[in-house]
Write a protein that holds these residues in place. Sequence first.
Motif, short mmCIF file in Angstrom:
data_model
loop_
_atom_site.label_atom_id
_atom_site.label_comp_id
_atom_site.label_asym_id
_atom_site.label_seq_id
_atom_site.Cartn_x
_atom_site.Cartn_y
_atom_site.Cartn_z
N CYS A 90 -10.82 -19.80 14.78
CA CYS A 90 -11.33 -18.85 15.68
C CYS A 90 -12.75 -18.04 15.19
CB CYS A 90 -10.55 -17.89 16.00
SG CYS A 90 -11.29 -16.58 17.26
N THR A 91 -13.87 -18.03 15.90
CA THR A 91 -15.13 -17.43 15.82
C THR A 91 -15.16 -16.33 17.06
OG1 THR A 91 -16.20 -19.39 14.75
CG2 THR A 91 -17.63 -17.44 15.62
N ILE A 92 -15.55 -15.14 16.37
CA ILE A 92 -15.71 -14.02 17.37
C ILE A 92 -17.36 -13.89 17.64
CG2 ILE A 92 -15.50 -11.51 18.07
CD1 ILE A 92 -12.80 -13.32 18.08
N GLY A 93 -17.90 -14.07 18.91
CA GLY A 93 -19.09 -13.81 19.17
C GLY A 93 -19.38 -12.77 20.20
N ALA A 94 -20.51 -12.34 20.50
CA ALA A 94 -20.82 -10.96 21.31
C ALA A 94 -21.30 -11.53 22.63
CB ALA A 94 -22.12 -10.28 20.76
N HIS A 95 -21.30 -10.58 23.54
CA HIS A 95 -21.63 -11.09 25.01
C HIS A 95 -21.90 -9.81 25.81
CE1 HIS A 95 -20.70 -13.72 28.33
NE2 HIS A 95 -19.68 -13.23 28.69
N THR A 96 -22.74 -8.83 25.22
CA THR A 96 -23.18 -7.82 25.67
C THR A 96 -22.10 -6.56 25.66
OG1 THR A 96 -22.87 -7.75 28.00
CG2 THR A 96 -24.92 -8.99 27.20
N LEU A 97 -22.60 -5.31 25.74
CA LEU A 97 -21.78 -4.29 25.71
C LEU A 97 -20.96 -4.08 26.64
CD1 LEU A 97 -20.98 -1.76 23.82
CD2 LEU A 97 -23.16 -0.52 25.07
N ASN A 98 -21.56 -4.47 28.19
CA ASN A 98 -20.90 -4.14 29.34
C ASN A 98 -20.87 -5.25 30.41
OD1 ASN A 98 -20.39 -1.01 29.15
ND2 ASN A 98 -22.63 -0.92 28.81
N HIS A 99 -21.35 -6.43 30.02
CA HIS A 99 -21.21 -7.76 30.67
C HIS A 99 -22.14 -7.49 31.75
CE1 HIS A 99 -20.10 -11.04 33.07
NE2 HIS A 99 -19.31 -11.55 31.94
N TYR A 100 -23.39 -7.01 31.35
CA TYR A 100 -24.54 -6.85 32.46
C TYR A 100 -25.33 -8.19 32.31
CZ TYR A 100 -24.09 -1.82 32.99
OH TYR A 100 -23.72 -0.42 33.03
N LEU A 101 -26.06 -8.61 33.47
CA LEU A 101 -26.90 -9.76 33.48
C LEU A 101 -28.23 -9.10 32.93
CD1 LEU A 101 -27.13 -11.64 36.78
CD2 LEU A 101 -29.30 -11.11 35.93
#
Length: 352
Positions: free
Chosen positions: A229-240
């Motif tokens: 497993c690799t963990i990546g980032a997807h923004t702080l608040n799932h904003y577009l």
Amino acid sequence: MATARLIKTGLDVLYFSGCAALSRQALRGRGTIFCLHHVLPAQNNRDLFSPNSQLEITPQFLAEIIELVRRRGYETLSLSDAISSLEKPAARSKPFAVFTLDDGYKDNQVHGQPVFQKYNCPYTVFVVPGIVEGTTELWWRVLEQIISENSLVAVSISGQDFSLQTDTISQKKSAWSVIYPILRDAPEFEQRRIIREMAERYQIDLRAFCNNLAMNWTEIRTLARDPLCTIGAHTLNHYLVAKLSPEDAKCEMQQSAAIISLKLGMPVKFFAYPYGDESAAGPRDFAIAKELGFVASLTTRKGVVTTAHVQHQQALPRVMVSGRFNSIRYIDCLISGAPTFLLNGFKTLNVT
């Protein structure tokens, strides 16, 4: 639904005519990055109101995809190894297949991880700290629950007042088709204000809602210890991010990686743009991701990864694995590169 039927028809034409198979060698590129969300056992009520079920696949279907790509000669690689392969193509002759999952749902660990472990298949999970901590609104799931549980749904969006009957399944689907696209296109901060107001009106605890669906930090730490497993980032608040100012977009990207790194005690090298299509992230956002030092960033722009993407590693395409297209022949067709080559106007790059 009409669009989905049209896409299926097009994929069937390419598959059964043999065009996808014939073009595979020329158009499959360096590899495919898959985008998943939920991995859940099949549920019998999916003929009812469940608009977000398109984000779900079964563990069995996930296993079939892994078997398919290996049968087609792909190496199932970590995202890090795939990027190395892209940068140094002479090091690996086989195309790669990478599996990624967005948002960090509990089912990724409960139902997805056992499949990846069974097949010794690497995977990447992109995490949203606000969802983990219950401070971010999973607005598309909350909207589904509100419509599902009520016989009348009222909401005011951008000066428009809606009062929609939602007694029957047909009415619920109709209400979703009205409200969802307007909320999806609303400015991000207004969108979240509206869903918070709706949650309060219809008595939904947003923090508990997130906690029921998403992994907490303890669960993510456990998952991160899996060598696959690799963990990546997807923004702080799932904003577009494309809707945000440059400063807010940068903050969303930077803070998400910083918090995940702090919580897990490891660097975060990879990023995925929420929603990820052409309207969700563009050249400005690709430049921000590069400035922040991400090794690579993933979109949901449709396509396979080609040699030319080595110059556009902050705008890598993915193939969406959707509950609407849960036939292995559709996946087989998509990884050939033919459908997206046609969709992108006979271009192998879609980065502008």
